[in-house]
Scaffold this motif. Structure first.
Motif, PDB file in Angstrom:
ATOM      1  N   LEU A   8       0.853  -1.184   0.000  1.00  0.00           N
ATOM      2  CA  LEU A   8       0.000   0.000   0.000  1.00  0.00           C
ATOM      3  C   LEU A   8       0.890   1.235   0.000  1.00  0.00           C
ATOM      4  N   VAL A   9       0.608   2.167  -0.902  1.00  0.00           N
ATOM      5  CA  VAL A   9       1.404   3.389  -0.961  1.00  0.00           C
ATOM      6  C   VAL A   9       0.460   4.583  -1.057  1.00  0.00           C
ATOM      7  N   GLU A  10       0.440   5.363   0.006  1.00  0.00           N
ATOM      8  CA  GLU A  10      -0.420   6.536   0.061  1.00  0.00           C
ATOM      9  C   GLU A  10       0.330   7.777  -0.419  1.00  0.00           C
ATOM     10  N   SER A  11      -0.424   8.712  -0.984  1.00  0.00           N
ATOM     11  CA  SER A  11       0.167   9.967  -1.441  1.00  0.00           C
ATOM     12  C   SER A  11      -0.909  11.047  -1.487  1.00  0.00           C
ATOM     13  N   GLY A  12      -0.457  12.276  -1.689  1.00  0.00           N
ATOM     14  CA  GLY A  12      -1.387  13.381  -1.875  1.00  0.00           C
ATOM     15  C   GLY A  12      -1.557  14.299  -0.686  1.00  0.00           C
ATOM     16  N   GLY A  13      -0.936  13.972   0.430  1.00  0.00           N
ATOM     17  CA  GLY A  13      -1.051  14.825   1.598  1.00  0.00           C
ATOM     18  C   GLY A  13      -0.278  16.122   1.429  1.00  0.00           C
ATOM     19  N   GLY A  14      -0.412  16.992   2.428  1.00  0.00           N
ATOM     20  CA  GLY A  14       0.294  18.266   2.383  1.00  0.00           C
ATOM     21  C   GLY A  14      -0.214  19.217   3.433  1.00  0.00           C
ATOM     22  N   LEU A  15       0.245  20.455   3.320  1.00  0.00           N
ATOM     23  CA  LEU A  15      -0.171  21.518   4.233  1.00  0.00           C
ATOM     24  C   LEU A  15      -1.217  22.373   3.527  1.00  0.00           C
ATOM     25  N   GLN A  47      -4.636  25.307   4.295  1.00  0.00           N
ATOM     26  CA  GLN A  47      -5.367  26.145   5.246  1.00  0.00           C
ATOM     27  C   GLN A  47      -6.755  25.574   5.507  1.00  0.00           C
ATOM     28  N   ALA A  48      -7.297  25.898   6.654  1.00  0.00           N
ATOM     29  CA  ALA A  48      -8.659  25.482   6.971  1.00  0.00           C
ATOM     30  C   ALA A  48      -9.614  25.939   5.875  1.00  0.00           C
ATOM     31  N   GLY A  49     -10.511  25.035   5.496  1.00  0.00           N
ATOM     32  CA  GLY A  49     -11.433  25.314   4.409  1.00  0.00           C
ATOM     33  C   GLY A  49     -10.954  24.823   3.061  1.00  0.00           C
ATOM     34  N   GLY A  50      -9.701  24.439   2.991  1.00  0.00           N
ATOM     35  CA  GLY A  50      -9.121  23.972   1.742  1.00  0.00           C
ATOM     36  C   GLY A  50      -9.448  22.521   1.441  1.00  0.00           C
ATOM     37  N   SER A  51      -8.864  22.022   0.352  1.00  0.00           N
ATOM     38  CA  SER A  51      -9.139  20.664  -0.115  1.00  0.00           C
ATOM     39  C   SER A  51      -7.847  19.934  -0.446  1.00  0.00           C
ATOM     40  N   LEU A  52      -7.909  18.625  -0.318  1.00  0.00           N
ATOM     41  CA  LEU A  52      -6.837  17.737  -0.747  1.00  0.00           C
ATOM     42  C   LEU A  52      -7.462  16.463  -1.287  1.00  0.00           C
ATOM     43  N   ARG A  53      -6.744  15.811  -2.181  1.00  0.00           N
ATOM     44  CA  ARG A  53      -7.179  14.507  -2.680  1.00  0.00           C
ATOM     45  C   ARG A  53      -6.074  13.500  -2.427  1.00  0.00           C
ATOM     46  N   LEU A  54      -6.357  12.540  -1.591  1.00  0.00           N
ATOM     47  CA  LEU A  54      -5.401  11.493  -1.277  1.00  0.00           C
ATOM     48  C   LEU A  54      -5.593  10.314  -2.225  1.00  0.00           C
ATOM     49  N   SER A  55      -4.482   9.639  -2.506  1.00  0.00           N
ATOM     50  CA  SER A  55      -4.510   8.432  -3.325  1.00  0.00           C
ATOM     51  C   SER A  55      -3.802   7.307  -2.583  1.00  0.00           C
ATOM     52  N   CYS A  56      -4.244   6.100  -2.848  1.00  0.00           N
ATOM     53  CA  CYS A  56      -3.565   4.922  -2.298  1.00  0.00           C
ATOM     54  C   CYS A  56      -3.466   3.887  -3.408  1.00  0.00           C
ATOM     55  N   ALA A  57      -2.246   3.631  -3.834  1.00  0.00           N
ATOM     56  CA  ALA A  57      -1.996   2.622  -4.853  1.00  0.00           C
ATOM     57  C   ALA A  57      -1.773   1.275  -4.173  1.00  0.00           C
ATOM     58  N   VAL A  58      -2.456   0.271  -4.675  1.00  0.00           N
ATOM     59  CA  VAL A  58      -2.407  -1.058  -4.074  1.00  0.00           C
ATOM     60  C   VAL A  58      -1.843  -2.044  -5.082  1.00  0.00           C
ATOM     61  N   SER A  59      -0.797  -2.749  -4.714  1.00  0.00           N
ATOM     62  CA  SER A  59      -0.202  -3.721  -5.622  1.00  0.00           C
ATOM     63  C   SER A  59      -1.017  -5.005  -5.616  1.00  0.00           C
ATOM     64  N   GLY A  60      -0.832  -5.814  -6.637  1.00  0.00           N
ATOM     65  CA  GLY A  60      -1.512  -7.100  -6.687  1.00  0.00           C
ATOM     66  C   GLY A  60      -2.728  -7.087  -7.592  1.00  0.00           C
ATOM     67  N   ARG A  61      -3.168  -8.286  -7.955  1.00  0.00           N
ATOM     68  CA  ARG A  61      -4.240  -8.415  -8.920  1.00  0.00           C
ATOM     69  C   ARG A  61      -5.608  -8.591  -8.273  1.00  0.00           C
ATOM     70  N   THR A  62      -5.648  -8.560  -6.966  1.00  0.00           N
ATOM     71  CA  THR A  62      -6.908  -8.853  -6.280  1.00  0.00           C
ATOM     72  C   THR A  62      -7.561  -7.617  -5.699  1.00  0.00           C
ATOM     73  N   PHE A  63      -7.135  -6.439  -6.128  1.00  0.00           N
ATOM     74  CA  PHE A  63      -7.652  -5.191  -5.560  1.00  0.00           C
ATOM     75  C   PHE A  63      -9.171  -5.141  -5.600  1.00  0.00           C
ATOM     76  N   GLY A  64      -9.749  -5.533  -6.718  1.00  0.00           N
ATOM     77  CA  GLY A  64     -11.190  -5.452  -6.880  1.00  0.00           C
ATOM     78  C   GLY A  64     -11.983  -6.385  -5.995  1.00  0.00           C
ATOM     79  N   THR A  65     -11.326  -7.280  -5.305  1.00  0.00           N
ATOM     80  CA  THR A  65     -12.032  -8.203  -4.422  1.00  0.00           C
ATOM     81  C   THR A  65     -12.113  -7.688  -2.986  1.00  0.00           C
TER      82      THR A  65
END
Length: 122
Positions: A4-11, A13-31
């Motif tokens: 599992l590899v997470e990304s997209g965090g940061g600093l 301000q309050a009221g702002g937005s972020l989009r986090l992603s998590c890449a998952v290795s392997g062929r069984t993600f959809g299960t």
């Protein structure tokens, strides 16, 4: 072994937005029902949101309802967390993992990813 590899965090301000992603290795993600968790210093890792295997159903904890949205792209083996209207209390390290069901907050994979730091300033 699933990685599992997470990304997209940061600093932001309050009221702002972020989009986090998590890449998952392997062929069984959809299960797997996938989920996001977060941890602040000195506290246990808390469940934030989960999404069903094919994505139409999701669950979010009350503190983030209406502000955060979990989604997934099974073709890309990736789960996302769109975070809007961020508050200082959302500051934490965010992690993804699989859970046994949409109603569960028990992680499946013993090995966690590095997480991604989200810091929200007042």
């Amino acid at each position: 072994q699933v990685q599992l590899v997470e990304s997209g965090g940061g600093l932001v301000q309050a009221g702002g937005s972020l989009r986090l992603s998590c890449a998952v290795s392997g062929r069984t993600f959809g299960t797997y029902t996938m989920a996001w968790f977060r941890r602040t210093p000195g506290k246990a890792r808390d469940f934030v949101a989960a999404i069903s295997r094919s994505g139409p159903s999701s669950r979010h904890v009350d503190s983030v309802k209406g502000r955060f949205t979990i989604s997934r792209d099974n073709a890309k083996n990736t789960v996302y967390l769109q975070m809007n209207s961020l508050k200082p209390e959302d500051t934490a390290v965010y992690y993804c993992n699989a859970v046994t069901s949409l109603e569960s907050s028990n992680p499946i994979f013993e090995s966690w990813g590095p997480g991604t730091q989200v810091t929200v300033s007042a």
